[in-house]
Design a protein around this motif. Sequence first.
Motif, mmCIF file in Angstrom:
data_model
loop_
_atom_site.group_PDB
_atom_site.id
_atom_site.type_symbol
_atom_site.label_atom_id
_atom_site.label_comp_id
_atom_site.label_asym_id
_atom_site.label_seq_id
_atom_site.Cartn_x
_atom_site.Cartn_y
_atom_site.Cartn_z
ATOM 1 N N GLU A 186 -1.854 1.740 -8.392
ATOM 2 C CA GLU A 186 -1.120 2.982 -7.518
ATOM 3 C C GLU A 186 -0.477 2.218 -6.733
ATOM 4 O O GLU A 186 -0.465 2.390 -5.749
ATOM 5 N N PRO A 187 0.926 2.477 -7.314
ATOM 6 C CA PRO A 187 1.543 1.522 -5.501
ATOM 7 C C PRO A 187 2.901 2.593 -5.405
ATOM 8 O O PRO A 187 3.139 2.030 -4.301
ATOM 9 N N GLU A 188 1.510 3.860 -4.797
ATOM 10 C CA GLU A 188 1.822 5.035 -3.269
ATOM 11 C C GLU A 188 0.958 4.235 -2.617
ATOM 12 O O GLU A 188 1.085 5.220 -1.298
ATOM 13 N N ASN A 189 0.387 3.772 -2.751
ATOM 14 C CA ASN A 189 -0.601 3.570 -1.633
ATOM 15 C C ASN A 189 -0.187 2.353 -0.755
ATOM 16 O O ASN A 189 -0.968 1.110 -1.320
ATOM 17 N N PRO A 190 -0.231 2.658 0.513
ATOM 18 C CA PRO A 190 0.060 1.872 0.881
ATOM 19 C C PRO A 190 -1.209 1.015 1.893
ATOM 20 O O PRO A 190 -0.228 -0.487 2.422
ATOM 21 N N VAL A 191 -2.679 1.014 1.898
ATOM 22 C CA VAL A 191 -4.108 0.494 1.875
ATOM 23 C C VAL A 191 -3.361 -1.146 0.852
ATOM 24 O O VAL A 191 -3.413 -2.285 1.717
ATOM 25 N N TYR A 192 -2.739 -0.823 -0.023
ATOM 26 C CA TYR A 192 -3.322 -1.960 -0.952
ATOM 27 C C TYR A 192 -1.920 -2.638 -0.544
ATOM 28 O O TYR A 192 -1.870 -4.258 -0.469
ATOM 29 N N LEU A 193 -0.402 -2.164 -0.409
ATOM 30 C CA LEU A 193 0.003 -3.381 0.162
ATOM 31 C C LEU A 193 0.168 -3.931 1.690
ATOM 32 O O LEU A 193 0.515 -4.876 1.452
ATOM 33 N N SER A 194 -0.796 -3.351 2.226
ATOM 34 C CA SER A 194 -1.208 -3.929 3.523
ATOM 35 C C SER A 194 -1.907 -5.219 3.462
ATOM 36 O O SER A 194 -2.005 -5.706 4.199
ATOM 37 N N ASN A 195 -3.276 -4.354 2.698
ATOM 38 C CA ASN A 195 -3.649 -6.150 2.275
ATOM 39 C C ASN A 195 -3.357 -7.768 1.584
ATOM 40 O O ASN A 195 -3.894 -8.019 1.745
ATOM 41 N N ARG A 196 -2.768 -6.369 1.138
ATOM 42 C CA ARG A 196 -2.362 -8.357 0.585
ATOM 43 C C ARG A 196 -1.082 -9.101 1.376
ATOM 44 O O ARG A 196 -0.952 -9.749 1.720
ATOM 45 N N ALA A 197 -0.513 -8.286 2.578
ATOM 46 C CA ALA A 197 0.500 -8.898 3.510
ATOM 47 C C ALA A 197 -1.007 -9.625 4.124
ATOM 48 O O ALA A 197 0.037 -10.528 4.947
ATOM 49 N N ALA A 198 -1.799 -8.921 4.369
ATOM 50 C CA ALA A 198 -2.741 -9.531 5.027
ATOM 51 C C ALA A 198 -3.462 -10.977 4.581
ATOM 52 O O ALA A 198 -3.158 -12.421 5.263
ATOM 53 N N VAL A 199 -3.492 -11.072 3.292
ATOM 54 C CA VAL A 199 -3.547 -12.378 2.521
ATOM 55 C C VAL A 199 -2.398 -13.290 2.916
ATOM 56 O O VAL A 199 -2.233 -15.005 3.159
ATOM 57 N N TYR A 200 -1.182 -12.886 2.552
ATOM 58 C CA TYR A 200 0.097 -13.524 2.620
ATOM 59 C C TYR A 200 0.375 -14.065 4.035
ATOM 60 O O TYR A 200 0.538 -15.308 4.449
ATOM 61 N N LEU A 201 -0.220 -13.414 4.732
ATOM 62 C CA LEU A 201 -0.475 -14.397 6.359
ATOM 63 C C LEU A 201 -1.242 -15.136 6.843
ATOM 64 O O LEU A 201 -1.099 -15.850 7.143
ATOM 65 N N ASN A 202 -2.015 -15.519 6.319
ATOM 66 C CA ASN A 202 -2.820 -15.995 5.342
ATOM 67 C C ASN A 202 -2.315 -17.158 5.272
ATOM 68 O O ASN A 202 -2.996 -18.340 5.082
#
Length: 508
Positions: free
Chosen positions: A36-52
């Motif tokens: 589901e590439p159009e869902n911003p939530v999944y991208l945001s969640n992965r960004a949170a992991v990258y921050l950690n």
Amino acid sequence: MANEEALKHKEEGNKHYKKQEYEEAIKCYTKAIELEPENPVYLSNRAAVYLNQLKFKEAIRDSEAATRLDANFTKGYYRAGQGYIARGMLKEARKAFEKAKTLDANDKNLIAAMEKLSNIERSVNLGEKAMEKKEFKEAKTYFNRALEVVPHSFGLKLKTADAALYEGDLTRAEKLASEVIEKDSSHSEAYFIKAKATYYKGQSTTATRLARQAIQYDMDYKDAKKFLKFVKEVEATKQEGNTAFKGGNLEEAKEKYNKAIQLDPLNRHLNAVLHANLASVAIKEKKYAEAIRECNKSIKFDEKYVKAYIKRAQCHIETKDYEKATHDLNSAQRIEPNNQNIAKQLRQTQNLLKKAERKDYYKILDIKKDASAREIKKAYRKMAAKYHPDRHMDDEEGRAEAEKKLIDVNEAYDILSDEQKKYKYDNNIDGNMMGGFPGGMSGGFPGGFSSGGMSGGGMEDILRMMMGGGGGPQMGGGNTFFQMGGFPQGGRRGGRRPPNGGGSSFFF
């Protein structure tokens, strides 16, 4: 069906995220994004992991992708701002947070993040102003203060490293740059700062390699290209000086070394080396005072540069200042305690110092070192008469000085008139001969009395012996002129009339 499958992967990713199983969480969120590439939530969640994971570039990439999908997605701006702070991109962080604030001004996490950003901005602004004023120590303090708030910030680490670099704290600068490279192996600025740190530590080959790596990751990195050209010019100029020195072209060597100094006046290690090289030129020219000045400059740039201490010691030896030479070699040995060459030079210089500290008995009697026994005796008679205290009856200070000189004269004669003692003195065999006699004397005479208070009455005893009178202490070996055919007790030779004043005057 695709949405349900993507949601399932997202839920699995959340579980891994809570357990800090970040790689597994990344895999789950990535599958959800693919479904589901159009869902911003999944991208945001992965960004949170990258921050950690301290992968800030990836976190910013995903966060901005999420906000492009949904311009009102608050978390996307919030996480992009966190990534920007970590990379030291404070203006971009401020812009992202301000956008998030227009969407949700009451978000507690956002409010806390913006307050933290304000504190960081304040410290960084003060640090940058200090850098402009070349107040590098103060700048490092301000950047460190900001770094304490966000300890994983690459940008703040590099700002701190840059301040440390110009302050002269090269180890700190190199360490901070290395920490960034360890987490981001393609960070061109980190490679460049590490290149400068290693260059200022005297490792030009390593610095050149690191600068090339910086350019490899950023082909338009003008500062790194300029640095490479600069290092090449400085090293070439220094090498030209070395070649001229080895060829005996001292003026050309001096010119090249001075040019290299002018090219890079802030490089402390390089300047320490170059001033020591200039000292070598001055030593070759036998200009020892100039050489010492160059060594002083070298040590000022780098107080642990051993060669400068050794060269300065060499100058002090040439000028017979063995005490200063010994001090310099001791300093060199403290820096390199296992250096056997320094230890050998130190022992040799200490021996020279011991020899120099001995009284020069030949000088005291005003004779040459190859003087015969007769010449020694004649010189002794002359000096004994010159410093007889009765010649200074009206000058108390002069009399005291004459008494001291007379003691030295007797010491000199006692040593130089005895073949065995003279041999030991000439060859510096007896380690105790440092200004007095061997065998228990303290700057005085054999037999156990000293110049400061002889057991038989001090200067009076000396005069009594010189007069040939009884009752005083006898000088060891009976070597003095007055015991070798001097005047009989109370008498004088040949009926000669004593000079005016009478008393204890005697004749030669």
